[in-house]
Design a protein around this motif. Sequence first.
Motif, PDB file in Angstrom:
ATOM      1  N   ARG A  45      31.562 -31.377 -69.121  1.00  0.00           N
ATOM      2  CA  ARG A  45      32.041 -32.674 -69.370  1.00  0.00           C
ATOM      3  C   ARG A  45      30.991 -33.802 -68.636  1.00  0.00           C
ATOM      4  N   ALA A  46      30.798 -34.967 -69.049  1.00  0.00           N
ATOM      5  CA  ALA A  46      30.144 -35.874 -68.576  1.00  0.00           C
ATOM      6  C   ALA A  46      30.468 -37.317 -69.049  1.00  0.00           C
ATOM      7  N   GLN A  47      30.324 -38.302 -68.157  1.00  0.00           N
ATOM      8  CA  GLN A  47      30.460 -39.921 -68.358  1.00  0.00           C
ATOM      9  C   GLN A  47      29.484 -40.827 -67.921  1.00  0.00           C
ATOM     10  N   TYR A  48      28.871 -41.396 -68.605  1.00  0.00           N
ATOM     11  CA  TYR A  48      27.890 -42.163 -68.210  1.00  0.00           C
ATOM     12  C   TYR A  48      27.959 -43.742 -68.510  1.00  0.00           C
ATOM     13  N   TYR A  49      28.061 -44.698 -67.635  1.00  0.00           N
ATOM     14  CA  TYR A  49      28.132 -45.952 -67.788  1.00  0.00           C
ATOM     15  C   TYR A  49      26.777 -46.714 -68.271  1.00  0.00           C
ATOM     16  N   VAL A  50      26.852 -47.526 -69.084  1.00  0.00           N
ATOM     17  CA  VAL A  50      25.702 -48.233 -69.752  1.00  0.00           C
ATOM     18  C   VAL A  50      25.829 -49.475 -69.397  1.00  0.00           C
ATOM     19  N   LYS A  51      24.553 -50.076 -68.656  1.00  0.00           N
ATOM     20  CA  LYS A  51      24.569 -51.507 -68.432  1.00  0.00           C
ATOM     21  C   LYS A  51      24.026 -52.365 -69.583  1.00  0.00           C
ATOM     22  N   PRO A  69      33.203 -55.350 -65.356  1.00  0.00           N
ATOM     23  CA  PRO A  69      31.926 -55.838 -65.117  1.00  0.00           C
ATOM     24  C   PRO A  69      31.309 -55.025 -63.742  1.00  0.00           C
ATOM     25  N   ARG A  70      32.269 -55.036 -62.706  1.00  0.00           N
ATOM     26  CA  ARG A  70      32.057 -54.522 -61.311  1.00  0.00           C
ATOM     27  C   ARG A  70      31.615 -53.050 -61.551  1.00  0.00           C
ATOM     28  N   LYS A  71      32.520 -52.250 -62.201  1.00  0.00           N
ATOM     29  CA  LYS A  71      32.216 -50.967 -62.294  1.00  0.00           C
ATOM     30  C   LYS A  71      30.942 -50.616 -62.945  1.00  0.00           C
ATOM     31  N   ILE A  72      30.318 -51.675 -63.915  1.00  0.00           N
ATOM     32  CA  ILE A  72      29.135 -51.357 -64.940  1.00  0.00           C
ATOM     33  C   ILE A  72      27.979 -52.162 -63.763  1.00  0.00           C
ATOM     34  N   GLU A  73      28.065 -52.855 -63.071  1.00  0.00           N
ATOM     35  CA  GLU A  73      27.325 -53.137 -62.102  1.00  0.00           C
ATOM     36  C   GLU A  73      26.828 -52.221 -61.071  1.00  0.00           C
ATOM     37  N   LYS A  74      27.836 -51.364 -60.726  1.00  0.00           N
ATOM     38  CA  LYS A  74      27.636 -50.574 -59.761  1.00  0.00           C
ATOM     39  C   LYS A  74      27.157 -49.009 -60.190  1.00  0.00           C
ATOM     40  N   GLN A  75      27.661 -48.686 -61.564  1.00  0.00           N
ATOM     41  CA  GLN A  75      27.649 -47.350 -61.846  1.00  0.00           C
ATOM     42  C   GLN A  75      26.575 -47.380 -63.183  1.00  0.00           C
ATOM     43  N   GLY A  76      26.404 -48.476 -63.698  1.00  0.00           N
ATOM     44  CA  GLY A  76      25.727 -48.705 -64.946  1.00  0.00           C
ATOM     45  C   GLY A  76      24.138 -48.478 -64.892  1.00  0.00           C
ATOM     46  N   ARG A  77      23.749 -47.872 -65.914  1.00  0.00           N
ATOM     47  CA  ARG A  77      22.334 -47.656 -66.013  1.00  0.00           C
ATOM     48  C   ARG A  77      21.904 -48.292 -67.417  1.00  0.00           C
ATOM     49  N   PRO A  78      20.528 -48.115 -67.678  1.00  0.00           N
ATOM     50  CA  PRO A  78      19.852 -48.718 -68.790  1.00  0.00           C
ATOM     51  C   PRO A  78      20.388 -47.494 -70.036  1.00  0.00           C
ATOM     52  N   LEU A  79      20.372 -47.908 -71.404  1.00  0.00           N
ATOM     53  CA  LEU A  79      20.809 -47.127 -72.085  1.00  0.00           C
ATOM     54  C   LEU A  79      19.493 -45.914 -72.205  1.00  0.00           C
ATOM     55  N   ALA A  80      18.437 -46.135 -72.294  1.00  0.00           N
ATOM     56  CA  ALA A  80      17.257 -45.207 -72.291  1.00  0.00           C
ATOM     57  C   ALA A  80      17.632 -44.231 -71.110  1.00  0.00           C
ATOM     58  N   ASP A  81      18.001 -44.632 -70.049  1.00  0.00           N
ATOM     59  CA  ASP A  81      18.093 -43.794 -68.770  1.00  0.00           C
ATOM     60  C   ASP A  81      19.208 -42.853 -69.050  1.00  0.00           C
ATOM     61  N   VAL A  82      20.415 -43.417 -69.615  1.00  0.00           N
ATOM     62  CA  VAL A  82      21.615 -42.533 -69.731  1.00  0.00           C
ATOM     63  C   VAL A  82      21.319 -41.484 -70.960  1.00  0.00           C
ATOM     64  N   LEU A  83      20.531 -41.869 -71.872  1.00  0.00           N
ATOM     65  CA  LEU A  83      20.105 -40.892 -72.912  1.00  0.00           C
ATOM     66  C   LEU A  83      19.075 -39.874 -72.448  1.00  0.00           C
TER      67      LEU A  83
END
Length: 176
Positions: A45-51, A69-83
């Motif tokens: 399992r995994a979970q990725y946040y996208v900025k 928004p705070r969660k995304i700011e701290k843990q989010g990454r660009p979609l390309a990096d998440v993929l």
Amino acid sequence: MNFNRIVCFDLEMCCWNENGKGRTGEIIEVGLAEIDLTKGEVVKRAQYYVKPEKDEISLFCVDLTGISPRKIEKQGRPLADVLKSMVKNFGGTNKIYAAWGHDEQILEAECKAKGIEVPFNEFLNLATIYRIRSRKKNERMGQRRAMEELDIEWEGRQHSGYVDAYNLAQLALKIL
């Protein structure tokens, strides 16, 4: 192609309630749960946040998804990096991906708009498979209702990609 492993995924997007009508935007979460059909279990399992690049996360979206928004700011990454992480950890074109509905179309459209390669070739719409198997071809149905019909207990908060992907994996194990 590994036909014994299916990667179930769920997307959460920026969302708004405008005059009682829902509207979505960029992807802000990708939840994944890989099943092994031979073992009959969830194996990863995994979970990725996208900025998001353009969209803002509304209060409606925070209430619905629990993603701030705070969660995304701290843990989010660009979609390309998440993929890239998704392909590294779950496999790309050598795996079959599955969702409830047309999440692959949402992902494909956003990838195209951002000039990113889609991470998979094979896709299963488990909603369609369920409707065919249950002889409810003309009836729209949510994932949660399908699970209730199969006596599968829903676990966790709905509209969390991580939770929804896991629950979808439990459903997939019953219908595939």
